[in-house]
Scaffold this motif. Structure first.
Motif, PDB file in Angstrom:
ATOM      1  N   ARG A  61       3.942   8.519   8.859  1.00 34.05           N
ATOM      2  CA  ARG A  61       2.502   8.649   9.802  1.00 34.05           C
ATOM      3  C   ARG A  61       1.274   7.072   9.333  1.00 34.05           C
ATOM      4  NH1 ARG A  61       0.749  13.922  10.250  1.00 34.05           N
ATOM      5  NH2 ARG A  61      -0.709  13.696   9.802  1.00 34.05           N
ATOM      6  N   LEU A  62       1.245   7.655   7.981  1.00 29.28           N
ATOM      7  CA  LEU A  62      -0.033   6.326   7.191  1.00 29.28           C
ATOM      8  C   LEU A  62       0.188   4.259   8.192  1.00 29.28           C
ATOM      9  CD1 LEU A  62      -2.521   5.930   5.730  1.00 29.28           C
ATOM     10  CD2 LEU A  62      -1.296   5.808   3.200  1.00 29.28           C
ATOM     11  N   GLU A  63       1.953   4.652   7.812  1.00 32.37           N
ATOM     12  CA  GLU A  63       2.610   3.467   7.829  1.00 32.37           C
ATOM     13  C   GLU A  63       2.659   2.892   9.043  1.00 32.37           C
ATOM     14  OE1 GLU A  63       6.364   3.166   6.816  1.00 32.37           O
ATOM     15  OE2 GLU A  63       5.483   0.948   6.575  1.00 32.37           O
ATOM     16  N   ARG A  64       2.551   3.842   9.870  1.00 28.74           N
ATOM     17  CA  ARG A  64       2.313   4.218  11.964  1.00 28.74           C
ATOM     18  C   ARG A  64       0.562   3.416  12.461  1.00 28.74           C
ATOM     19  NH1 ARG A  64       5.430   8.111  12.382  1.00 28.74           N
ATOM     20  NH2 ARG A  64       4.201   9.130  13.552  1.00 28.74           N
ATOM     21  N   LEU A  65      -0.241   4.017  11.380  1.00 28.69           N
ATOM     22  CA  LEU A  65      -1.635   3.963  12.072  1.00 28.69           C
ATOM     23  C   LEU A  65      -2.142   2.468  11.784  1.00 28.69           C
ATOM     24  CD1 LEU A  65      -2.697   7.797  10.337  1.00 28.69           C
ATOM     25  CD2 LEU A  65      -3.615   6.211  12.857  1.00 28.69           C
ATOM     26  N   THR A 101       0.686  -1.271   0.097  1.00 27.76           N
ATOM     27  CA  THR A 101      -0.418   0.019  -0.152  1.00 27.76           C
ATOM     28  C   THR A 101       1.167   1.101  -0.121  1.00 27.76           C
ATOM     29  OG1 THR A 101      -1.761  -1.129   1.206  1.00 27.76           O
ATOM     30  CG2 THR A 101      -1.856   0.851   1.793  1.00 27.76           C
ATOM     31  N   ILE A 102       2.388   1.185   0.975  1.00 28.28           N
ATOM     32  CA  ILE A 102       3.237   2.959   0.739  1.00 28.28           C
ATOM     33  C   ILE A 102       3.683   2.652  -0.326  1.00 28.28           C
ATOM     34  CG2 ILE A 102       4.383   3.547   2.259  1.00 28.28           C
ATOM     35  CD1 ILE A 102       1.898   3.380   3.904  1.00 28.28           C
ATOM     36  N   GLN A 124       7.574  16.523   3.166  1.00 24.80           N
ATOM     37  CA  GLN A 124       5.975  16.971   3.440  1.00 24.80           C
ATOM     38  C   GLN A 124       5.293  15.509   2.815  1.00 24.80           C
ATOM     39  OE1 GLN A 124       5.605  18.405   5.634  1.00 24.80           O
ATOM     40  NE2 GLN A 124       6.845  20.705   5.027  1.00 24.80           N
ATOM     41  N   ILE A 125       5.624  15.010   1.833  1.00 29.36           N
ATOM     42  CA  ILE A 125       4.848  13.760   1.380  1.00 29.36           C
ATOM     43  C   ILE A 125       4.846  12.969   1.977  1.00 29.36           C
ATOM     44  CG2 ILE A 125       4.463  12.588  -0.797  1.00 29.36           C
ATOM     45  CD1 ILE A 125       4.543  14.808  -2.496  1.00 29.36           C
ATOM     46  N   GLU A 126       6.523  12.541   2.146  1.00 29.52           N
ATOM     47  CA  GLU A 126       7.016  11.003   2.776  1.00 29.52           C
ATOM     48  C   GLU A 126       6.984  11.466   4.409  1.00 29.52           C
ATOM     49  OE1 GLU A 126       8.730   8.618   1.065  1.00 29.52           O
ATOM     50  OE2 GLU A 126       8.841   8.000   2.490  1.00 29.52           O
ATOM     51  N   ARG A 127       6.651  12.808   5.179  1.00 28.51           N
ATOM     52  CA  ARG A 127       6.757  12.481   6.174  1.00 28.51           C
ATOM     53  C   ARG A 127       5.129  11.813   6.989  1.00 28.51           C
ATOM     54  NH1 ARG A 127       8.019  18.280   8.053  1.00 28.51           N
ATOM     55  NH2 ARG A 127       9.919  17.608   7.876  1.00 28.51           N
ATOM     56  N   VAL A 160      -7.419   7.303   8.568  1.00 31.41           N
ATOM     57  CA  VAL A 160      -6.156   6.863   7.729  1.00 31.41           C
ATOM     58  C   VAL A 160      -7.064   7.823   6.164  1.00 31.41           C
ATOM     59  CG1 VAL A 160      -5.693   5.077   5.699  1.00 31.41           C
ATOM     60  CG2 VAL A 160      -6.031   4.522   8.638  1.00 31.41           C
ATOM     61  N   LEU A 161      -8.361   7.318   5.891  1.00 33.28           N
ATOM     62  CA  LEU A 161      -8.768   8.193   4.564  1.00 33.28           C
ATOM     63  C   LEU A 161      -8.022   9.344   3.665  1.00 33.28           C
ATOM     64  CD1 LEU A 161     -12.436   6.316   3.988  1.00 33.28           C
ATOM     65  CD2 LEU A 161      -9.773   5.275   3.681  1.00 33.28           C
ATOM     66  N   SER A 162      -8.922  10.462   5.577  1.00 32.34           N
ATOM     67  CA  SER A 162      -7.669  11.465   5.284  1.00 32.34           C
ATOM     68  C   SER A 162      -6.163  12.735   4.588  1.00 32.34           C
ATOM     69  CB  SER A 162      -7.458  12.683   6.192  1.00 32.34           C
ATOM     70  OG  SER A 162      -6.369  12.159   7.194  1.00 32.34           O
ATOM     71  N   PHE A 163      -5.267  11.142   4.247  1.00 33.53           N
ATOM     72  CA  PHE A 163      -3.567  11.191   4.115  1.00 33.53           C
ATOM     73  C   PHE A 163      -3.840  11.521   2.481  1.00 33.53           C
ATOM     74  CE2 PHE A 163      -2.696   9.456   8.128  1.00 33.53           C
ATOM     75  CZ  PHE A 163      -1.794   9.909   8.115  1.00 33.53           C
ATOM     76  N   GLY A 164      -4.974  11.510   1.503  1.00 37.40           N
ATOM     77  CA  GLY A 164      -5.161  11.916   0.170  1.00 37.40           C
ATOM     78  C   GLY A 164      -5.301  13.107   0.500  1.00 37.40           C
TER      79      GLY A 164
END
Ligand code: ADP
Ligand code: ASP
Ligand code: MG
Length: 469
Positions: free
Chosen positions: A100-104, A65-66, A93-96, A122-126
């Motif tokens: 965070r998403l990966e941790r979630l 996914t990541i 900034q995208i990588e940061r 999770v869905l808010s990252f897009g």
């Protein structure tokens, strides 16, 4: 100074580098810096949803996914940004946020389940990535643009994890103190759509397609008189262009007409996007990103008159009907009230109610149907004797202010449908002055919509043969 305009770009516009470039170009045309709201790049929210489902099953899918999300956004960075400082900053900034998403996702995998709030987060990252990208493109073109996440601007909402309502008063208080208020009209904020914050920190989403609503809330909070919603279509069309090839753009709609259309199925605008703007007496304009010189659709308090009263036809086949029956249902006071209250208390939204003396037909979204039946079976023993669920029906709506009062018009609507061999199962006309709607079998939806469209919007010669002449 204040912001005069809010411009919202949907995922359909932001599908590739070309879309992002075009969005930046129409923003740059503005004489005064507008406020911008973005959706996720097309398909990213779906990818997040699938990724989360995989993570809950097992940890192994997280890397995939990541990796896919990184690839999608890295490609856009390299395709769009040439200036080394801008590029490095956006990429970092995208990588940061990927980290965070990966941790979630790891958290979800560890627990083996996911709460509605974690899902919304999770869905808010897009939207976070899309805001960074578009702000980067604008900065590289020389604009003072800043990506702003809902957290940074204090976009407050109630605590409904995946169908939240914005808290406009709290948001306005925050705006007074942050850059949106103190530097209004002097820079281009690129704001994340789709989510807000409950109690100042929990991410809550406005539901799928919710960025239209975010944009309306931002326009209302900033008291911007104009909200432009940029799409990959000409605006509201006389029918869904994917299903009715002859669909044409509609120049003007009233808020009431647009609400009926959005609410009853026209996917072009989120139904909740209308209320915040209508309350502020603002205007919404829907514009075509790939045809930016066309006028699009204007939605305002007064819809303006078309030569035909009818403005558009829409349908929704993801509904279910609960037939609540019993001898006293039609005349015992308070039954509808009980139905409404018991469903609302459990978060089930009623789309519409069609009544008869011995039955009340409650229309709900398909996904709520079974729960709604359980709830309704628990009320008013003795008055309600049966609750039946009917899932084979779909709703067709004809929309236009004055439709109910214009003599003979409703009759023409139903005749057009019947003449094409479609049986109308249930009718509600006159409930709203701006719409007539009816239920047909699911298989009859497309013929019904096409028959109506041909009757009201297509040249006589193109009509189905039995109505020609
Ligand atoms: P965005 O990603 O910009 O929010 P959506 O995909 O959510 O865009 O909505 C736009 C789509 O809605 C159009 O591509 C079109 O196919 C569809 N649509 C459905 N009904 C209508 C209608 N009556 N008028 C215009 N578009 C419609
Ligand atoms: N990105 C979100 C979705 O796909 C919100 C939106 O596009 O409006 O549902
Ligand atoms: Mg949308």
């Amino acid at each position: 100074m204040k912001f005069q305009k809010v411009m919202k770009f949907g995922g359909g516009c932001l599908r590739d580098a070309d879309g992002l470039r075009r969005a930046a170009a129409v923003i740059r045309r503005e004489p005064v810096p507008p406020a911008v709201v973005v959706s996720a790049v097309a398909g990213v929210t779906d990818e997040l949803e699938r990724g989360l489902a995989r993570a809950v099953r097992n940890e192994a899918g997280i890397a995939r996914t990541i990796g896919a999300l990184r690839l999608r956004h890295d490609r856009l960075v390299s395709g769009l940004l040439a200036a080394p400082e801008v590029r490095a900053e956006v990429a970092a900034q995208i990588e940061r946020r990927l980290a965070r998403l990966e941790r979630l996702l790891l958290g979800a995998a560890l627990i083996g389940e996911v709460s509605p709030h974690a899902r919304a987060h999770v869905l808010s990252f897009g939207e976070r990535w899309a805001a960074l990208l578009l702000a980067g493109v604008l900065r590289e073109a020389g604009a003072d643009a800043r990506a702003l996440e809902s957290e940074q601007i204090g976009l407050a909402a109630d605590d409904v994890a995946e169908g939240a309502t914005a808290d406009l008063a709290a948001f306005r208080r925050a705006v007074r103190k942050n850059a949106l208020g103190t530097e209004a009209g002097r820079f281009v904020p690129v704001i994340t759509g789709f989510y807000g914050l409950a109690s100042g920190r929990r991410v809550v989403s406005f539901g799928r397609n919710g960025s239209d609503y975010s944009a309306a809330v931002v326009a209302a909070a900033l008291r911007a008189p104009l909200l432009e919603i940029w799409k990959d279509v000409d605006g509201f069309m006389t029918a869904d262009p994917r299903r009715v090839p002859g669909a044409r753009p509609v120049a003007r709609l009233s808020f009431a007409e647009a609400a009926e259309l959005a609410y009853f199925g026209a996917k072009v605008l989120h139904p909740r996007a209308l209320e915040p703007v209508a309350r502020e007496k603002g205007t919404i304009r829907i514009r075509h990103l790939f045809q930016p010189d066309r006028p699009g659709t204007e939605i305002a308090a007064e819809g303006g008159t078309a030569e035909t009263v009818l403005k558009s036809v829409t349908s929704n086949d993801r509904i279910a009907v609960l037939r609540v029956s019993g001898p006293g249902v039609g005349f015992r006071p308070g039954v509808i009230g009980d139905i409404g209250r018991s469903l609302a208390d459990r978060g089930v939204n009623i789309l519409s109610v069609i009544t008869a003396q011995t039955a009340i037909n409650v229309l709900v979204a398909e996904e709520d149907a079974r729960r709604a039946r359980r709830i309704l079976r628990g009320i008013r023993r003795g008055v309600v004797t049966r609750v039946e669920l009917e899932t084979g029906l779909a709703l067709v709506a004809a929309v236009g202010e004055g439709l109910a009062s214009e003599r003979g018009l409703a009759a023409r609507v139903f005749a057009a449908v019947a003449d094409n061999g479609v049986n109308v199962e249930m009718i509600s006309s006159g409930a709203s002055s701006a719409a007539a709607y009816f239920l047909v079998r699911k298989a009859d939806v497309l013929p019904a919509v096409r028959a109506l469209h041909a009757e009201f919007f297509e040249a006589r010669a193109n009509r189905p043969p039995n109505r020609a002449g």
